[in-house]
Every structure is written in C-alpha cells, then in structure tokens.
Design a protein around this motif. Structure first.
Motif, short mmCIF file in Angstrom:
data_model
loop_
_atom_site.label_atom_id
_atom_site.label_comp_id
_atom_site.label_asym_id
_atom_site.label_seq_id
_atom_site.Cartn_x
_atom_site.Cartn_y
_atom_site.Cartn_z
N CYS A 59 29.69 107.83 49.12
CA CYS A 59 30.82 106.89 49.23
C CYS A 59 32.04 107.38 48.44
CB CYS A 59 30.40 105.51 48.78
SG CYS A 59 30.07 105.36 47.01
N PRO A 60 33.25 106.90 48.80
CA PRO A 60 34.47 107.35 48.14
C PRO A 60 34.47 107.26 46.60
CG PRO A 60 35.06 106.27 50.16
CD PRO A 60 33.57 106.06 49.97
N PRO A 61 34.03 106.16 45.99
CA PRO A 61 34.03 106.13 44.52
C PRO A 61 33.15 107.22 43.89
CG PRO A 61 33.86 103.90 45.36
CD PRO A 61 33.69 104.83 46.53
N VAL A 62 32.00 107.49 44.48
CA VAL A 62 31.10 108.53 43.96
C VAL A 62 31.74 109.91 44.17
CG1 VAL A 62 28.85 109.62 44.25
CG2 VAL A 62 29.02 107.13 44.16
N GLN A 63 32.42 110.11 45.30
CA GLN A 63 33.12 111.38 45.53
C GLN A 63 34.18 111.63 44.46
OE1 GLN A 63 34.51 112.29 49.59
NE2 GLN A 63 33.35 110.48 50.24
N GLN A 64 34.79 110.55 43.97
CA GLN A 64 35.83 110.65 42.96
C GLN A 64 35.24 110.82 41.55
OE1 GLN A 64 37.90 107.00 44.03
NE2 GLN A 64 39.64 108.22 44.70
N GLY A 65 33.94 110.73 41.44
CA GLY A 65 33.30 110.90 40.15
C GLY A 65 33.19 109.63 39.33
N SER A 66 33.46 108.50 39.94
CA SER A 66 33.32 107.24 39.22
C SER A 66 32.12 106.47 39.75
CB SER A 66 34.60 106.40 39.37
OG SER A 66 34.81 106.07 40.73
N ALA A 67 31.76 105.44 39.04
CA ALA A 67 30.65 104.60 39.48
C ALA A 67 31.09 103.78 40.67
CB ALA A 67 30.21 103.69 38.34
N CYS A 68 30.18 103.55 41.55
CA CYS A 68 30.47 102.71 42.70
C CYS A 68 30.37 101.26 42.26
CB CYS A 68 29.47 103.02 43.83
SG CYS A 68 29.96 102.41 45.44
N CYS A 69 30.47 100.35 43.19
CA CYS A 69 30.38 98.92 42.87
C CYS A 69 29.08 98.61 42.15
CB CYS A 69 30.46 98.11 44.14
SG CYS A 69 31.90 98.44 45.14
N SER A 70 29.15 97.78 41.19
CA SER A 70 27.95 97.39 40.45
C SER A 70 27.60 95.95 40.72
CB SER A 70 28.16 97.56 38.96
OG SER A 70 28.43 98.92 38.69
#
Length: 70
Positions: A59-70
């Motif tokens: 998913c886009p957030p993981v591609q950016q190196g951040s955590a996805c929705c929690s």
C-alpha cells in the motif's frame, strides 16, 4: 525518491483469481471480496491491509516507509 505506485494486482489465495485494483491513498482496505469465488479476504497477521497481504505492490503508506492505518 521513487514515485508511489497506486495500482496492485491482488491475487485470491483460495482460487488464484487475479485483478488489478486501484489502492486508496487515504485509507486502509481491510476487506476485499474476490470476484471469482466470493471469498472475503482480510489482511494476514502483521499486515495492515489486503494489498500488503495479497497484492503485487504494498500500500502507498508502506511504500513511503511509514506505518499504514492502525
């Protein structure tokens, strides 16, 4: 920094059906209904969304190196 990929080929683990889908950029997708066998897919343990579990691209957030929705 590379660009974010917004499409992913999601593959049903039950029947092998594959479909290219547009990933949401502002929300996680926790459920996905396979068009072929109608199995309701949910993320695997440790994954944030169905694209991280069954997609060809995270998913886009993981591609950016951040955590996805929690």
């Amino acid at each position: 920094m590379s660009s974010i990929i917004l499409e992913s080929d999601i593959t049903c683990p039950a029947c092998g059906y594959k479909k290219r889908e547009q990933m949401p950029v502002d929300a996680c997708q926790w459920f996905y209904d396979c068009e072929s066998c109608h199995r309701l897919l949910r993320p695997l343990a440790g994954d944030c969304c169905v694209f991280c579990s069954y997609g060809s691209v995270k998913c886009p957030p993981v591609q950016q190196g951040s955590a996805c929705c929690s």
